[in-house]
Design a protein around this motif. Structure first.
Motif, PDB file in Angstrom:
ATOM      1  N   ILE A  15     126.723  35.368  53.371  1.00 28.44           N
ATOM      2  CA  ILE A  15     126.543  34.326  52.361  1.00 28.44           C
ATOM      3  C   ILE A  15     127.139  34.767  51.028  1.00 28.44           C
ATOM      4  O   ILE A  15     127.792  33.989  50.324  1.00 28.44           O
ATOM      5  CB  ILE A  15     125.046  33.993  52.205  1.00 28.44           C
ATOM      6  N   ILE A  67     114.103  29.314  57.761  1.00 35.33           N
ATOM      7  CA  ILE A  67     115.294  29.967  57.214  1.00 35.33           C
ATOM      8  C   ILE A  67     115.112  31.478  57.199  1.00 35.33           C
ATOM      9  O   ILE A  67     116.038  32.240  57.542  1.00 35.33           O
ATOM     10  CB  ILE A  67     115.582  29.434  55.793  1.00 35.33           C
ATOM     11  N   THR A  68     113.922  31.941  56.829  1.00 38.53           N
ATOM     12  CA  THR A  68     113.662  33.386  56.797  1.00 38.53           C
ATOM     13  C   THR A  68     113.745  33.987  58.191  1.00 38.53           C
ATOM     14  O   THR A  68     114.283  35.090  58.377  1.00 38.53           O
ATOM     15  CB  THR A  68     112.275  33.655  56.183  1.00 38.53           C
ATOM     16  N   LEU A  83     111.105  39.973  52.777  1.00 36.49           N
ATOM     17  CA  LEU A  83     112.463  40.537  52.778  1.00 36.49           C
ATOM     18  C   LEU A  83     112.459  42.004  53.188  1.00 36.49           C
ATOM     19  O   LEU A  83     113.475  42.511  53.697  1.00 36.49           O
ATOM     20  CB  LEU A  83     113.109  40.382  51.393  1.00 36.49           C
ATOM     21  N   GLU A  97     119.640  37.102  62.325  1.00 39.74           N
ATOM     22  CA  GLU A  97     121.034  37.488  62.081  1.00 39.74           C
ATOM     23  C   GLU A  97     121.121  38.941  61.623  1.00 39.74           C
ATOM     24  O   GLU A  97     122.099  39.638  61.923  1.00 39.74           O
ATOM     25  CB  GLU A  97     121.674  36.568  61.046  1.00 39.74           C
ATOM     26  N   ASN A  98     120.097  39.402  60.919  1.00 41.25           N
ATOM     27  CA  ASN A  98     120.066  40.799  60.462  1.00 41.25           C
ATOM     28  C   ASN A  98     119.555  41.751  61.537  1.00 41.25           C
ATOM     29  O   ASN A  98     119.450  42.959  61.282  1.00 41.25           O
ATOM     30  CB  ASN A  98     119.165  40.922  59.221  1.00 41.25           C
ATOM     31  N   LEU A 101     118.319  35.280  47.455  1.00 44.75           N
ATOM     32  CA  LEU A 101     118.309  35.608  48.887  1.00 44.75           C
ATOM     33  C   LEU A 101     118.273  37.107  49.159  1.00 44.75           C
ATOM     34  O   LEU A 101     118.070  37.512  50.304  1.00 44.75           O
ATOM     35  CB  LEU A 101     119.543  35.002  49.582  1.00 44.75           C
ATOM     36  N   ASP A 157     115.581  32.842  60.649  1.00 44.36           N
ATOM     37  CA  ASP A 157     117.006  32.857  61.009  1.00 44.36           C
ATOM     38  C   ASP A 157     117.726  34.021  60.334  1.00 44.36           C
ATOM     39  O   ASP A 157     118.611  34.649  60.931  1.00 44.36           O
ATOM     40  CB  ASP A 157     117.661  31.535  60.601  1.00 44.36           C
ATOM     41  N   MET A 158     117.361  34.307  59.080  1.00 44.95           N
ATOM     42  CA  MET A 158     117.955  35.444  58.382  1.00 44.95           C
ATOM     43  C   MET A 158     117.610  36.746  59.088  1.00 44.95           C
ATOM     44  O   MET A 158     118.478  37.604  59.305  1.00 44.95           O
ATOM     45  CB  MET A 158     117.465  35.493  56.930  1.00 44.95           C
ATOM     46  N   CYS A 215     123.281  38.837  57.192  1.00 42.00           N
ATOM     47  CA  CYS A 215     123.189  37.439  56.779  1.00 42.00           C
ATOM     48  C   CYS A 215     123.484  37.288  55.287  1.00 42.00           C
ATOM     49  O   CYS A 215     124.309  36.457  54.883  1.00 42.00           O
ATOM     50  CB  CYS A 215     121.788  36.894  57.090  1.00 42.00           C
ATOM     51  N   GLN A 216     122.828  38.090  54.457  1.00 42.56           N
ATOM     52  CA  GLN A 216     123.057  37.997  53.012  1.00 42.56           C
ATOM     53  C   GLN A 216     124.477  38.378  52.641  1.00 42.56           C
ATOM     54  O   GLN A 216     125.069  37.789  51.732  1.00 42.56           O
ATOM     55  CB  GLN A 216     122.064  38.883  52.249  1.00 42.56           C
TER      56      GLN A 216
END
Length: 556
Positions: free
Chosen positions: A21, A298-299, A8, A305-306, A224, A301-302, A17-18
């Protein structure tokens, strides 16, 4: 080995992203307000009196006013020294006999025999309908109204445990979606329930899914984000419940039928099913299930997006909580300080639920405008989240937590003895009490997590928070039954509970700036680097494998 928290740092601890969500999941808190305290409007008990069909017919023929027909239907009874029209008795009069004219003012029935209501009740409710007026839940059946809220909390109690287990077994996202599917079905069933027994059954199912889904969303968003954002995210997630509190009276004002209000409260849960395409599964959970490839995807993709770039360290990504052990309730009460923490925290969960629900439901039995009173009391909840965020890192946890309970208790006591002629002052003090208990309710969540060691933390919070649902089951009975004796008596009980809760909080240790405990010895002997006790003999700074020593001291 690279942990998810390490990744992270590169993917973004609270990036775009976070935030997306988080915004989506915050919406889940708003309809929960309608479920949790919608009884104020759906179960509103208006002014009522016995229905006499012959008097109703005479009212049409003689053009009597509603007040005239009520005066000629029910006797006056002594209520707190003041004569009031009875709500559960009526005159026994044969209106077909000769001598009874349309002159309502000339009729004196004060010496006429009385009897219980035989033909239902009339309600002064301006064309509105609650389930109380539909099912005639007044007089000897008034206690059944309490069951509407009690069964919901029974559902909360069972659902939070069951869905908590399913979230660990099948994932946060899947449990969240299945909860919302259940919410949508059960919520519509509540709206179309043909009788009160079926209504209570569907209401229990509704509670089963609603709280479990909310908790699953809470866990998902906190897993997340980076560690330093978890507390802020958690407090703000709860704050959106207060947004729902503000929206509810507006909906109830314009939607006059309780069934349609139930439908409107339920619709968001059906919409939340679309989150299947917008929120990911928790990478932390996937790692705990040895599904590394999905967690990595998933990480990545996060991070994309970030607008962040990941290093090759992601290839060594592993679960940072892989070394888990079976825990039991005895871990929470075996040693003195753990036992003290468990008792005090459980009592605070119980008190927060009883006082918070009680103060909100009380609005429905007061004589003021329930919509305006509810809106005003909802507004005072917003400062609670900001006061918490402002004080916990400057003052600490213990003093604000204790002060919130004590302020709530004092406000309840003072409100009970303020005369109704000083309505503005009474409202102000009651709002301060609502602010205090809201703060206490929001603080008990994260204080609970800071007072248990890692290996038993989630289990400890689950056990203590069950008292919240027990409090919710008891709250309506405390409020509605005691208010029959004296309207302000519930406030005395609420104030006493809150005062005791505040005093007990002062017995807890301060956790500001203190690392989260890893072992039970960290709780029992916080100032020792190495300790030996009757039950445990471990180093504070130990490897994960020493959990085995802690859980099996008799072998060493």
């Amino acid at each position: 080995m690279t942990t998810f928290d390490d990744i992270l740092e590169e993917a973004g601890k609270f990036g775009r992203c976070q935030k997306r969500i988080f915004a989506l999941l915050c919406m889940v808190s708003m309809p929960w307000a309608g479920v949790y305290v919608g009884i104020v409007f759906q179960g509103f008990t208006p002014d009522h009196w016995c229905r006499d069909p012959e008097v109703v017919e005479r009212r049409r023929e003689c053009s009597w006013s509603l007040a005239d027909s009520r005066r000629l239907t029910v006797p006056l009874v002594n209520s707190s020294g003041v004569p009031q029209p009875s709500t559960c008795e009526q005159y026994e009069v044969d209106w077909n006999r000769t001598g009874l004219t349309c002159d309502s003012q000339g009729l004196d029935l004060s010496g006429t025999p009385t009897t219980g209501c035989k033909n239902g009740w009339e309600y002064d409710y301006e064309g509105r309908q609650s389930f109380v007026t539909e099912f005639d839940l007044v007089c000897s059946d008034a206690w059944l109204v309490d069951m509407y809220q009690a069964t919901l909390n029974v559902g909360f109690l069972v659902g939070s445990i069951a869905i908590g287990y399913l979230a660990d077994r099948f994932g946060r996202k899947m449990s969240f979606l299945m909860s919302n599917l259940l919410n949508g079905i059960a919520g519509i069933l509540v709206a179309v329930a043909p009788n009160y027994v079926s209504l209570l059954v569907f209401r229990t199912l509704y509670g089963f899914g609603v709280k479990g889904g909310w908790v699953a969303g809470y866990v998902l968003i906190t897993e997340l984000v980076g560690v330093e954002y978890r507390r802020t995210v958690g407090v703000l997630y709860q704050m959106f419940f207060s947004v729902g509190i503000l929206i509810l009276p507006l909906l109830a004002y314009y939607i006059t039928d309780w069934r349609w209000l139930q439908v409107v409260i339920t619709v968001p849960y059906i919409i939340f099913l679309s989150y299947y395409w917008f929120i990911p599964e928790s990478p932390r959970w996937l790692l705990s299930q040895n599904q590394k490839s999905k967690a990595v995807k998933i990480t990545e993709d996060m991070a994309k997006e970030n607008k962040m770039t990941l290093s090759k360290n992601i290839e060594t990504l592993a679960d940072d909580n892989a070394d888990s052990h079976t825990v039991s309730f005895m871990d929470l009460i075996r040693t003195p300080k753990m036992r003290k923490h468990t008792f005090i925290l459980s009592y605070n969960w119980f008190t927060s639920a009883v006082v918070y629900q009680g103060l909100i439901m009380r609005l429905g039995i007061l004589e003021g405008n329930v919509y305006i009173d509810f809106l005003i009391s909802g507004l005072v909840e917003f400062p609670a989240a900001f006061l918490i965020l402002f004080t916990i890192e400057r003052i600490g946890r213990r003093l604000p937590f204790a002060a919130a309970n004590i302020v709530a208790g004092a406000a309840c006591f003072i409100t009970a003895f303020i005369p109704d002629s000083m309505l503005w002052f009474k409202t102000l003090v009651a709002c301060i009490g609502r602010l205090g208990i809201t703060m206490a309710f929001e603080m008990v969540v994260f204080v609970n997590t800071e007072l248990y060691p890692t290996f038993v933390r989630n289990f400890g919070v689950s056990v203590c928070s069950t008292l919240c649902d027990v409090g919710g089951i008891i709250a309506p009975f405390l409020l509605y039954r005691l208010a029959v004796i004296w309207l302000e008596l519930p406030l005395i009980i609420f104030g006493s509970l809150a005062f005791v809760a505040g005093g007990l909080v002062l017995l807890l240790p301060e956790t500001r700036g203190v690392p989260l405990p890893e072992t039970i010895d960290d709780i029992e002997f916080p100032d020792s680097s190495q300790t030996c006790s009757v039950y445990y003999c471990v180093r504070r700074k130990r490897s994960k494998s020493s959990h085995f020593r802690e859980l099996n001291p008799q072998m060493f």
